[in-house]
Scaffold this motif. Structure first.
Motif, mmCIF file in Angstrom:
data_model
loop_
_atom_site.group_PDB
_atom_site.id
_atom_site.type_symbol
_atom_site.label_atom_id
_atom_site.label_comp_id
_atom_site.label_asym_id
_atom_site.label_seq_id
_atom_site.Cartn_x
_atom_site.Cartn_y
_atom_site.Cartn_z
ATOM 1 N N THR A 13 18.854 41.787 -56.172
ATOM 2 C CA THR A 13 19.181 42.413 -57.457
ATOM 3 C C THR A 13 19.121 43.933 -57.339
ATOM 4 O OG1 THR A 13 18.344 40.510 -58.683
ATOM 5 C CG2 THR A 13 18.523 42.589 -59.889
ATOM 6 N N SER A 14 18.089 44.428 -56.688
ATOM 7 C CA SER A 14 17.954 45.878 -56.505
ATOM 8 C C SER A 14 19.116 46.439 -55.693
ATOM 9 C CB SER A 14 16.633 46.203 -55.805
ATOM 10 O OG SER A 14 15.553 45.857 -56.618
ATOM 11 N N LYS A 15 19.502 45.735 -54.629
ATOM 12 C CA LYS A 15 20.637 46.187 -53.807
ATOM 13 C C LYS A 15 21.912 46.223 -54.639
ATOM 14 C CE LYS A 15 21.208 44.091 -49.906
ATOM 15 N NZ LYS A 15 21.182 43.124 -48.806
ATOM 16 N N ARG A 16 22.135 45.172 -55.436
ATOM 17 C CA ARG A 16 23.340 45.101 -56.263
ATOM 18 C C ARG A 16 23.380 46.249 -57.268
ATOM 19 N NH1 ARG A 16 23.873 43.328 -61.102
ATOM 20 N NH2 ARG A 16 21.955 42.106 -61.085
ATOM 21 N N LEU A 17 22.258 46.488 -57.951
ATOM 22 C CA LEU A 17 22.191 47.573 -58.931
ATOM 23 C C LEU A 17 22.372 48.938 -58.269
ATOM 24 C CD1 LEU A 17 19.229 46.277 -61.124
ATOM 25 C CD2 LEU A 17 21.675 46.280 -61.711
ATOM 26 N N PHE A 18 21.839 49.094 -57.090
ATOM 27 C CA PHE A 18 21.974 50.344 -56.350
ATOM 28 C C PHE A 18 23.444 50.622 -56.018
ATOM 29 C CE2 PHE A 18 21.572 52.904 -52.406
ATOM 30 C CZ PHE A 18 20.829 53.953 -52.915
ATOM 31 N N VAL A 19 24.145 49.592 -55.557
ATOM 32 C CA VAL A 19 25.567 49.740 -55.218
ATOM 33 C C VAL A 19 26.385 50.014 -56.484
ATOM 34 C CG1 VAL A 19 27.591 48.503 -54.343
ATOM 35 C CG2 VAL A 19 25.437 48.400 -53.101
ATOM 36 N N GLU A 20 26.049 49.321 -57.576
ATOM 37 C CA GLU A 20 26.755 49.539 -58.838
ATOM 38 C C GLU A 20 26.570 50.958 -59.355
ATOM 39 O OE1 GLU A 20 25.401 46.507 -61.521
ATOM 40 O OE2 GLU A 20 26.505 44.924 -60.459
ATOM 41 N N ALA A 21 25.471 51.596 -59.000
ATOM 42 C CA ALA A 21 25.203 52.971 -59.405
ATOM 43 C C ALA A 21 25.743 53.963 -58.379
ATOM 44 C CB ALA A 21 23.710 53.175 -59.601
ATOM 45 N N ASP A 22 26.682 53.498 -57.554
ATOM 46 C CA ASP A 22 27.335 54.312 -56.518
ATOM 47 C C ASP A 22 26.393 54.760 -55.409
ATOM 48 O OD1 ASP A 22 29.850 54.103 -57.716
ATOM 49 O OD2 ASP A 22 29.458 55.824 -59.024
ATOM 50 N N GLY A 23 25.355 53.999 -55.178
ATOM 51 C CA GLY A 23 24.443 54.292 -54.079
ATOM 52 C C GLY A 23 24.979 53.729 -52.772
ATOM 53 N N LYS A 24 24.560 54.312 -51.677
ATOM 54 C CA LYS A 24 24.972 53.849 -50.358
ATOM 55 C C LYS A 24 23.796 53.098 -49.733
ATOM 56 C CE LYS A 24 26.743 55.348 -45.931
ATOM 57 N NZ LYS A 24 25.898 55.747 -44.835
ATOM 58 N N PRO A 26 21.384 51.447 -46.955
ATOM 59 C CA PRO A 26 20.973 51.912 -45.629
ATOM 60 C C PRO A 26 21.623 51.090 -44.515
ATOM 61 C CG PRO A 26 19.111 50.953 -46.829
ATOM 62 C CD PRO A 26 20.294 50.892 -47.721
ATOM 63 N N GLU A 27 21.509 51.593 -43.315
ATOM 64 C CA GLU A 27 22.023 50.886 -42.143
ATOM 65 C C GLU A 27 21.360 49.521 -42.024
ATOM 66 O OE1 GLU A 27 24.382 52.038 -39.933
ATOM 67 O OE2 GLU A 27 24.626 53.749 -41.285
ATOM 68 N N ASP A 28 22.053 48.585 -41.389
ATOM 69 C CA ASP A 28 21.556 47.218 -41.250
ATOM 70 C C ASP A 28 20.200 47.171 -40.544
ATOM 71 O OD1 ASP A 28 22.319 44.366 -41.758
ATOM 72 O OD2 ASP A 28 21.982 44.251 -39.586
ATOM 73 N N SER A 29 20.008 48.007 -39.551
ATOM 74 C CA SER A 29 18.727 47.995 -38.832
ATOM 75 C C SER A 29 17.577 48.400 -39.749
ATOM 76 C CB SER A 29 18.782 48.917 -37.611
ATOM 77 O OG SER A 29 19.069 50.241 -38.011
ATOM 78 N N ASN A 30 17.814 49.343 -40.651
ATOM 79 C CA ASN A 30 16.782 49.745 -41.612
ATOM 80 C C ASN A 30 16.525 48.648 -42.638
ATOM 81 O OD1 ASN A 30 16.498 52.207 -40.364
ATOM 82 N ND2 ASN A 30 17.956 53.231 -41.702
ATOM 83 N N VAL A 31 17.582 47.955 -43.034
ATOM 84 C CA VAL A 31 17.436 46.855 -43.984
ATOM 85 C C VAL A 31 16.603 45.736 -43.355
ATOM 86 C CG1 VAL A 31 18.690 45.088 -45.296
ATOM 87 C CG2 VAL A 31 19.573 47.417 -45.188
ATOM 88 N N PRO A 54 19.580 37.572 -28.809
ATOM 89 C CA PRO A 54 20.965 37.291 -29.184
ATOM 90 C C PRO A 54 21.009 36.305 -30.356
ATOM 91 C CG PRO A 54 20.660 37.084 -26.809
ATOM 92 C CD PRO A 54 19.301 37.262 -27.404
ATOM 93 N N GLY A 55 21.889 36.580 -31.294
ATOM 94 C CA GLY A 55 22.040 35.720 -32.454
ATOM 95 C C GLY A 55 21.278 36.198 -33.675
ATOM 96 N N TYR A 56 20.491 37.251 -33.527
ATOM 97 C CA TYR A 56 19.692 37.766 -34.651
ATOM 98 C C TYR A 56 19.975 39.253 -34.871
ATOM 99 C CZ TYR A 56 17.136 33.445 -33.893
ATOM 100 O OH TYR A 56 16.802 32.129 -33.736
ATOM 101 N N GLU A 57 21.201 39.668 -34.669
ATOM 102 C CA GLU A 57 21.547 41.088 -34.713
ATOM 103 C C GLU A 57 21.699 41.646 -36.115
ATOM 104 O OE1 GLU A 57 23.528 38.824 -33.131
ATOM 105 O OE2 GLU A 57 23.087 39.175 -31.020
ATOM 106 N N THR A 58 21.910 40.796 -37.118
ATOM 107 C CA THR A 58 22.175 41.296 -38.459
ATOM 108 C C THR A 58 21.071 40.893 -39.430
ATOM 109 O OG1 THR A 58 23.399 39.337 -39.166
ATOM 110 C CG2 THR A 58 24.658 41.078 -38.074
ATOM 111 N N TYR A 59 21.052 41.570 -40.553
ATOM 112 C CA TYR A 59 20.089 41.258 -41.606
ATOM 113 C C TYR A 59 20.257 39.814 -42.076
ATOM 114 C CZ TYR A 59 18.289 40.898 -46.345
ATOM 115 O OH TYR A 59 17.667 40.455 -47.481
#
Length: 89
Positions: A13-24, A26-31, A54-59
């Protein structure tokens, strides 16, 4: 561990609201590292060990693994602990 689903819902929910408020976001590694912080210690240690494999490269992949691990651990804790009954033949 029981609160993990609630924490994940709040995070999404926080990520969605952040994007809706024109926020960028963070990089996948930080997430992925921020995600590790919301996990219980016994789960986060295991997930950290898998992050570079291998196989666990993304959030999304590491999140899927962690949620599955939590479910397995919860099921193991619910199982009754009893010894093996030996029967003489």
């Amino acid at each position: 561990m029981d609160d993990l689903n609630k924490a994940l819902e709040d995070r999404e929910t926080s990520k969605r609201l952040f994007v809706e408020a024109d926020g960028k976001l963070p990089e996948d590694s930080n997430v992925r590292l921020a995600f590790i912080d919301i996990l219980p210690p016994d789960v986060s240690a295991n997930v950290l060990m898998h992050m570079d494999m291998p196989g666990y490269e993304t959030y999304d992949k590491i999140k899927k693994y962690a949620v599955k691990l939590v479910k397995v651990m919860q099921n193991q804790r619910r199982r009754p602990r009893s010894g093996v009954d030996m029967v003489d033949a």
